[in-house]
Write an enzyme that holds these catalytic residues in place. Sequence first.
Site, PDB file in Angstrom:
ATOM      1  N   PRO A  23       0.840  -1.201   0.000  1.00 45.19           N
ATOM      2  CA  PRO A  23       0.000   0.000   0.000  1.00 45.19           C
ATOM      3  C   PRO A  23       0.876   1.252   0.000  1.00 45.19           C
ATOM      4  O   PRO A  23       1.822   1.347   0.774  1.00 45.19           O
ATOM      5  CB  PRO A  23      -0.775  -0.108   1.323  1.00 45.19           C
ATOM      6  N   GLN A  79      -6.043  -1.892   3.178  1.00 45.24           N
ATOM      7  CA  GLN A  79      -5.195  -1.660   4.340  1.00 45.24           C
ATOM      8  C   GLN A  79      -5.806  -0.571   5.212  1.00 45.24           C
ATOM      9  O   GLN A  79      -6.194   0.489   4.719  1.00 45.24           O
ATOM     10  CB  GLN A  79      -3.773  -1.236   3.973  1.00 45.24           C
ATOM     11  N   CYS A 110       3.870   2.759   8.909  1.00 42.96           N
ATOM     12  CA  CYS A 110       4.024   4.090   8.322  1.00 42.96           C
ATOM     13  C   CYS A 110       4.892   4.972   9.233  1.00 42.96           C
ATOM     14  O   CYS A 110       4.592   5.125  10.416  1.00 42.96           O
ATOM     15  CB  CYS A 110       2.657   4.741   8.120  1.00 42.96           C
ATOM     16  N   LYS A 150       1.331  -5.172   8.512  1.00 43.67           N
ATOM     17  CA  LYS A 150       2.620  -4.760   7.963  1.00 43.67           C
ATOM     18  C   LYS A 150       3.296  -3.860   8.981  1.00 43.67           C
ATOM     19  O   LYS A 150       2.660  -2.963   9.551  1.00 43.67           O
ATOM     20  CB  LYS A 150       2.427  -4.020   6.643  1.00 43.67           C
ATOM     21  N   ASP A 214      13.883  -2.775  -0.438  1.00 47.88           N
ATOM     22  CA  ASP A 214      14.953  -2.867  -1.431  1.00 47.88           C
ATOM     23  C   ASP A 214      14.743  -3.986  -2.445  1.00 47.88           C
ATOM     24  O   ASP A 214      15.698  -4.638  -2.880  1.00 47.88           O
ATOM     25  CB  ASP A 214      16.316  -3.042  -0.748  1.00 47.88           C
ATOM     26  N   GLY A 236       7.087  -2.221  -2.959  1.00 47.35           N
ATOM     27  CA  GLY A 236       6.560  -0.865  -2.905  1.00 47.35           C
ATOM     28  C   GLY A 236       7.229   0.033  -3.928  1.00 47.35           C
ATOM     29  O   GLY A 236       6.885   0.042  -5.099  1.00 47.35           O
ATOM     30  N   ARG A 237       8.257   0.783  -3.501  1.00 47.62           N
ATOM     31  CA  ARG A 237       8.871   1.802  -4.359  1.00 47.62           C
ATOM     32  C   ARG A 237       9.447   1.230  -5.654  1.00 47.62           C
ATOM     33  O   ARG A 237       9.566   1.940  -6.646  1.00 47.62           O
ATOM     34  CB  ARG A 237       9.963   2.533  -3.567  1.00 47.62           C
TER      35      ARG A 237
END
Length: 381
Positions: A23, A79, A110, A150, A214, A236-237
């Site tokens: 998310p 989420q 977060c 998470k 990563d 994610g990223r």
Amino acid sequence: MPTPASPLQIGPHTVRPPVVLAPMAGITNAPFRTLCREFSGGKGLFVSEMITTRALVERNEKTMQLIQFDASEDPRSIQLYGVDPATVGKAVRMIAEEGLADHIDLNFGCPVPKVTRKGGGAAMPYKRNLMRAILREAVDGAGDLPVTMKMRKGIDDDHMTYLDAGRIAVEEGVSAIALHGRTAAQHYGGTADWESIARLKEHVPEIPVLGNGDIWSAEDALRMVRETGCDGVVVGRGCLGRPWLFGDLVAAFEGRVQDIARPGLGEVADIMVRHATLLGEWIGDEARGVIDFRKHVAWYLKGFAVGSEMRKRLAITSSLAELRAGLDELDLDQAWPTGAADGPRGRTSGNNRVVLPDGWLEDPYDCSGISEDAELDTSGG
């Protein structure tokens, strides 16, 4: 090396291959999930951006739009963020009773100040009893829906929480845990600690553990599974400006490394226009969709030979025609810029002071310290 291919089981849902879209606020809305799912051939699990429980319970208009799923999404995954057990319980029961989703994930990872300063996100696992109460309310209210969580390693290197949090999750009936191998203080800087993922897997063998941090390529995902023994990966990223990464992940986990994509700029441009089009259709306004798409432009063009002035121009477009016209002025015959477009993308800042409620670290078992306005009234994070 053998290719790890065991499916991931989350309650009644079999996720094959074991790949999950993380998310991300303002990113993993229905249009982006649609793109990622199309490239994966419908395989994997794609989670909505973070939804605030108070906003959901109060049926905030923006929040109700954020939880809309495309008819092809199965399972539908939401989420939730919350710091008050009662409010979290109400939100989860609402989802279960109204059939709003098939899977619920809870955000305890977060690191942004507007969340941690209220005791939420990555700050929450430090308060062991409060987190236990939230998990208990969520699992009880979810009925047959699986609940996952998470989290991060801890607040900082002096306040690690992930092993205690993992054990509490198992005891409260959580179906799976995803661990981002960074502390809240690290934000997205430095290198993710994959060893912590391996330790958590050893600590809670009863339920699946997913690794996060990563994963910039399909090869990284396979390596994480091999090195840590985790049951799946959360990306994610790494997929920012690269929704086709989910096709790569499926190919890699299925042993088809020859099918990993290396799209040229012409193909990337077509994907950009489709992404912006989907956003406009979802929002109900083409211009607003293109404006929302602007933040994705730099990610899509990373590594390609596109001048700074053209990048700026594309990042201020307000219509699909304007976006398409600008892209058509580029050298669309450019091949995928191997190396320049690979590797880290998105936020990389680290070593931040974690903003916490006053006295938050004094007692890890004291449930006090949550203010009346701790439940944010808008979604995001």
